[in-house]
Design an enzyme around this catalytic site. Structure first.
Site, PDB file in Angstrom:
ATOM      1  N   VAL A 509       0.806  -1.219   0.000  1.00 19.25           N
ATOM      2  CA  VAL A 509       0.000   0.000   0.000  1.00 19.25           C
ATOM      3  C   VAL A 509       0.837   1.265   0.000  1.00 19.25           C
ATOM      4  O   VAL A 509       0.299   2.352  -0.178  1.00 19.25           O
ATOM      5  CB  VAL A 509      -0.953   0.028   1.209  1.00 19.25           C
ATOM      6  CG1 VAL A 509      -2.019  -1.042   1.071  1.00 19.25           C
ATOM      7  CG2 VAL A 509      -0.181  -0.144   2.499  1.00 19.25           C
ATOM      8  N   GLY A 510       2.124   1.185   0.225  1.00 17.71           N
ATOM      9  CA  GLY A 510       2.932   2.393   0.215  1.00 17.71           C
ATOM     10  C   GLY A 510       4.390   2.096   0.449  1.00 17.71           C
ATOM     11  O   GLY A 510       4.771   0.977   0.790  1.00 17.71           O
ATOM     12  N   ALA A 511       5.205   3.134   0.243  1.00 17.92           N
ATOM     13  CA  ALA A 511       6.653   3.016   0.451  1.00 17.92           C
ATOM     14  C   ALA A 511       7.143   4.302   1.071  1.00 17.92           C
ATOM     15  O   ALA A 511       6.528   5.363   0.922  1.00 17.92           O
ATOM     16  CB  ALA A 511       7.367   2.735  -0.863  1.00 17.92           C
ATOM     17  N   GLY A 512       8.264   4.207   1.795  1.00 17.06           N
ATOM     18  CA  GLY A 512       8.812   5.380   2.456  1.00 17.06           C
ATOM     19  C   GLY A 512      10.309   5.335   2.520  1.00 17.06           C
ATOM     20  O   GLY A 512      10.969   4.650   1.732  1.00 17.06           O
ATOM     21  N   ALA A 513      10.853   6.064   3.480  1.00 22.13           N
ATOM     22  CA  ALA A 513      12.301   6.237   3.558  1.00 22.13           C
ATOM     23  C   ALA A 513      13.009   4.948   3.918  1.00 22.13           C
ATOM     24  O   ALA A 513      14.124   4.702   3.458  1.00 22.13           O
ATOM     25  CB  ALA A 513      12.623   7.324   4.578  1.00 22.13           C
ATOM     26  N   TYR A 514      12.409   4.097   4.736  1.00 21.41           N
ATOM     27  CA  TYR A 514      13.107   2.919   5.238  1.00 21.41           C
ATOM     28  C   TYR A 514      12.526   1.611   4.718  1.00 21.41           C
ATOM     29  O   TYR A 514      12.949   0.548   5.144  1.00 21.41           O
ATOM     30  CB  TYR A 514      13.090   2.906   6.767  1.00 21.41           C
ATOM     31  CG  TYR A 514      13.934   3.998   7.371  1.00 21.41           C
ATOM     32  CD1 TYR A 514      15.299   3.812   7.572  1.00 21.41           C
ATOM     33  CD2 TYR A 514      13.372   5.213   7.729  1.00 21.41           C
ATOM     34  CE1 TYR A 514      16.086   4.815   8.124  1.00 21.41           C
ATOM     35  CE2 TYR A 514      14.145   6.217   8.290  1.00 21.41           C
ATOM     36  CZ  TYR A 514      15.504   6.008   8.480  1.00 21.41           C
ATOM     37  OH  TYR A 514      16.274   7.007   9.026  1.00 21.41           O
ATOM     38  N   LYS A 546       4.847  -2.931   8.495  1.00 18.81           N
ATOM     39  CA  LYS A 546       5.824  -1.924   8.070  1.00 18.81           C
ATOM     40  C   LYS A 546       7.225  -2.528   8.134  1.00 18.81           C
ATOM     41  O   LYS A 546       7.737  -2.831   9.211  1.00 18.81           O
ATOM     42  CB  LYS A 546       5.705  -0.706   8.982  1.00 18.81           C
ATOM     43  CG  LYS A 546       6.664   0.417   8.681  1.00 18.81           C
ATOM     44  CD  LYS A 546       6.391   1.558   9.648  1.00 18.81           C
ATOM     45  CE  LYS A 546       7.342   2.715   9.448  1.00 18.81           C
ATOM     46  NZ  LYS A 546       7.068   3.811  10.394  1.00 18.81           N
ATOM     47  N   ASP A 688       5.255  16.082  14.493  1.00 24.55           N
ATOM     48  CA  ASP A 688       5.225  15.909  13.032  1.00 24.55           C
ATOM     49  C   ASP A 688       3.795  15.653  12.554  1.00 24.55           C
ATOM     50  O   ASP A 688       3.530  14.722  11.789  1.00 24.55           O
ATOM     51  CB  ASP A 688       6.136  14.758  12.617  1.00 24.55           C
ATOM     52  CG  ASP A 688       6.382  14.741  11.110  1.00 24.55           C
ATOM     53  OD1 ASP A 688       6.128  15.776  10.455  1.00 24.55           O
ATOM     54  OD2 ASP A 688       6.807  13.694  10.598  1.00 24.55           O
TER      55      ASP A 688
END
EC number: 2.7.11.1
Length: 855
Positions: A509-514, A546, A688
């Site tokens: 469903v998604g991707a990020g920095a790590y 995650k 944040d």
């Protein structure tokens, strides 16, 4: 003699009118035929007999023991203070040989009020008793002139026992047609009239007493009627109507009198059983509230309430593995090298852009490149194997943590403030703030996790591909650490792999920095009890997984600190606390609330932390409707069916979105403020807050996520809040004081500023400014100048709400939120107590918490 005939003629007319009324009220009975045996053949004689029968029905019924005195007609007796007793005024008042008494109107009222409640059968018996009384009156008429005390026979005036004990057979010896023109009766009536007129005061007292008795009798009768009605029916108006109408009611009354059950004369409605039928209960009329606003995902009703219906992500609704109950279909999605998975993988890659999970990972410039690398790794079979990922959280750690937290507050309550908790031989400072999310047990868990993470990363660097054996060795260490402890047993699910505990992998469903965020699903079991810890479609439970990997060149300590702090803070906030009865000096907590009172609905649940090779897996609650950013920029082009027709959603430009309805934005704002306030109450500031870090369930429940940059401004050993320095978070949502070099600021006020920016983004569909630095952003510079010169900002003045009052209250709150000077800025708690938020209707009902953090 002429006067007597005239009086007799008048009495006959009165008797005819009363007898005719009786015939209309009562039906003929077989018993009444026997009462006319001794009646004379002449017409006047019959009328006279009827007149005497009528008088006896009305006045003589009090001597019958079958009639309750509460329901008896009111007798007009003489005043109690007079020395002479009055034998039967109501009966003598109908005699033709006397003048009408002063209370004749009252007598007629009493007669007409109760005449419809007598029965002919009872009248026959009363007639015979009255004849006996007439004979006794003749014998006692000689003593009236000598003013001897006359004791009446009925019980209301202290009647004689000898008269009441006389056999009923003696009534047959008395004639039934005894005339009322008897000289003895005439003399007695003459003396009675003379004595009744003895005193005007006595007559007035008698009149008032008669009215009072009549009024009390009516009141008691009405009360008894209502009591009987409640006993036999739930409520009289609710009872079904009787088929015979009033006839049935009159027949019941007649039968009751004849049977000697006078207490049931005034029954209303049919007799019912003791049990109450559901059909007799009042039916709740469900009035369908009219919808006055329908935006598809948000509805507003005319009563002021609203309803959220956020769209579920297509990866849940369109995925074949979700609908299928066969575990083999879900298992096939794990092996990306299978030939049958090409269509499924292509479908997943198309759906990745729908759910923005940039909030779960910090944004970076090479995000798209890393996502491509992740896809390449999946195609090459290099992704994390969830079947070989095991939890690194000791199963007994949190059981012991709950016990320690309980004892921590009990020691404070019992005055054991000098006791220090020890951790592996090291002294831990005294606990002064038991409400803090980070305490002694969290500190021990941080140390244990940090050691394991460092050990795993270093062993991976030295041993290369021996990660599987290292993971198994960690599993054995955890098992050895928990075995042999008194009072503890190994949990069956504590050392199961991720695929067995949280299901099979179904998509990304998604991707990020790590790393990336995947979805796992498993079928519900008997152990899964409501409320579920994550989203469920009725058949399966869904979990967000995650995957965290250190980037090339990252320092191990930096990655370890971020991973442990994110997990510990999130896990501590999303799980119930047990410090319920702590009494701290100057800070009184709650008084014995439920153990789960601290569980906040607006905090994303962090469930587990697992490890495989040099990668780590954080298992979280899954929010099926995505994040706020996806809601604002919902689908550039999409088709939705509306009653069989298709309508085109307006294309959204890049960098802007579709604003939410003010009522919808207000509801989300109230949930956001409650979640942030919950964090502040436990010594944590988010630092944040942005749309990417705000997730939603389909029913509109808001969840705050991503605690990687959160600030712990107060631990369990600190009495005061400590400030921090340096900018943290995303630039459009960062408060201006964070950009001041070497300046310290209160992290709680930074969160308040960010909440204001998030709200303006919801109602405007775009950012207020890119960065809160006047030299770098012209819009922020104009904001400062307008506030300084005019005391208002044009964007706030152009905002509109459903009412002018709500619009005015909202502007007041926004101006107080966007105070550049943090000392003048409103706090989250004050914002929640503002008139704007108090008038905001929210979907979540919050229990008021009185925990406070020392300042």
């Amino acid at each position: 003699m002429g006067d007597e005939k005239l009086s007799r003629h008048t009495s006959l007319k009165r008797a005819r009118s009363l007898s005719e009324s009786i015939k209309g009220l009562f039906k003929p009975s077989g018993i009444s035929g026997s009462n006319n045996a001794a009646a004379p053949s002449s017409r006047p004689g019959q009328d006279q007999a009827h007149s005497h029968q009528t008088a006896r029905i009305i006045t003589s019924n009090v001597s019958s023991p079958s009639i309750s005195p509460v329901h008896s007609p009111v007798l007009q007796a003489a005043p109690k203070h007079h020395k002479l007793g009055v034998p039967n005024i109501a009966k003598l008042s109908l005699s033709p040989s006397r003048e009408p008494s002063l209370n004749s109107e009252n007598e007629m009222f009493s007669q007409e009020s109760f005449i419809s409640e007598k029965d002919e059968d009872e009248a026959n018996l009363l007639e015979r008793e009255d004849l006996q009384n007439k004979k006794e009156e003749k014998a006692r008429a000689k003593h009236v002139r000598s003013k001897e005390a006359y004791v009446p026979h009925h019980r209301y005036t202290g009647g004689s026992d000898e008269v009441e004990r006389q056999p009923r057979e003696r009534l047959k010896n008395f004639p039934q047609n005894a005339g009322s023109s008897n000289p003895a009766n005439s003399n007695a009536n003459h003396v009675l009239d003379q004595e009744n007129n003895f005193s005007i005061d006595a007559m007035l007292d008698y009149d008032e007493e008669s009215k009072l008795r009549r009024r009390n009798s009516l009141g008691v009768r009405n009360h008894s009627n209502r009591t009987r009605s409640r006993k036999n029916s739930l409520s009289t108006p609710r009872s079904p109507p009787m088929k015979n109408g009033n006839d049935g009611m009159n027949s019941n009354a007649t039968n009751n009198v004849g049977n000697g059950t006078g207490n049931r004369i005034y029954m209303r409605g049919r007799n019912q059983s003791d049990s109450i039928s559901a059909s007799s209960l009042p039916k709740f009329q469900e009035i369908e509230c009219k919808c006055i606003l329908d935006l598809g995902h948000f509805k507003v009703f005319e009563n002021g309430y609203h309803e959220h219906s956020l769209r579920v992500l297509p990866i849940i609704t369109n995925n074949k593995n979700v609908d299928s109950g066969d575990e083999k279909d879900a298992d096939a999605s794990v092996n990306s090298g299978d030939d049958g998975d090409n269509d499924s993988e292509a479908n997943m890659h198309k759906q990745k852009s729908v759910f923005s999970l940039s909030g779960l990972f910090k944004s970076h410039k090479d995000g798209n490149q890393q996502q491509q690398q992740q896809q390449q790794q999946e195609e090459n079979g290099e992704q994390i194997n969830l079947e070989k990922a095991f939890s690194i959280i000791p199963s007994q750690r949190f059981i012991k943590s709950q016990t320690v937290k309980k004892s921590r507050t009990s020691n404070l309550k019992n005055g054991n403030n000098d006791e220090l908790m020890k951790n592996d031989g090291k002294n831990i400072p005294q606990i002064v703030n038991p409400n803090a999310a980070v305490g002694a047990e969290e500190l021990k868990l941080i140390n244990a996790l940090s050691e394991k993470i460092r050990k795993g990363l270093k062993s991976e660097n030295t041993k290369g591909n021996n990660g599987e054996g290292r993971s198994n060795s960690n599993k054995q260490e955890d098992s050895d650490d928990t075995e042999g402890k008194a009072g503890t047993t190994n949990d069956d699910t504590s050392h199961k792999p991720c695929s067995q505990k949280y299901g099979k992998y179904i998509g990304v469903v998604g991707a990020g920095a790590y790393g990336v965020v995947k979805i796992c699903a498993r079928c519900k079991t008997a152990k899964d009890v409501l409320p579920y810890s994550t989203y469920s479609n009725g058949k399966k439970l869904f979990f967000a997984v995650k995957e965290l990997k250190p980037k090339p060149g990252d320092q191990i300590d930096k990655f370890c600190t971020r991973l442990t702090s994110e997990f510990i803070i999130g896990h501590s906030l999303s799980h119930p606390h047990f410090e319920a009865n702590a009494m701290i000096a100057g800070n009184v907590s709650r008084t014995t609330p439920p153990k789960h009172v601290f569980n906040a609905p607006n905090i994303l649940k962090i469930l587990d932390l697992m490890e495989y090779s040099n990668s780590f897996v954080e298992v979280m609650e899954f929010c099926a409707s995505g994040d706020l950013y996806s809601l604002l920029t919902r689908n550039n082009i999409s088709n939705e069916s509306n009653n069989g027709s298709s309508r085109l959603i307006q294309t959204v430009k890049e960098g802007s979105g579709s604003p939410l309805h003010p009522l919808e934005a207000d509801c989300f704002m109230k949930q956001l403020l409650n979640g942030v306030q919950y964090m502040h109450d436990h010594g944590i500031a988010h630092c944040d807050l942005k749309p990417e870090n705000i997730l939603f369930q389909p029913n509109g429940l808001l969840k705050i996520c991503d605690f990687g940059t959160s600030s712990v401004f107060q631990t369990a050993w600190e009495k005061h809040v400590h400030f921090q320095s340096g900018a943290m978070g995303s630039e459009p949502y960062v408060a201006p004081e964070e950009f001041i070099r070497d300046a310290e600021y209160d992290p709680r006020l930074v969160d308040c500023w960010s909440c204001g920016i998030v709200y303006c983004t919801m109602v405007m569909g775009q950012y207020l400014w890119k960065i809160a630095i006047p030299e770098k952003d012209s819009l922020f510079k104009s904001f400062l100048s307008e506030i300084k010169d005019d005391g208002q900002f044009y964007l706030f003045e152009e905002l509109r709400h459903v009412s002018s009052e709500l619009n005015r209250l909202r502007k007041i709150a926004l101006y107080r939120t966007f105070q550049v000077d943090p000392t003048k800025r409103i706090t989250i708690e004050q914002l929640l107590q503002s008139s704007w938020m108090r008038k905001t209707k929210c979907c979540v009902v919050y229990r008021p918490l009185h925990t406070k953090v020392s300042k």
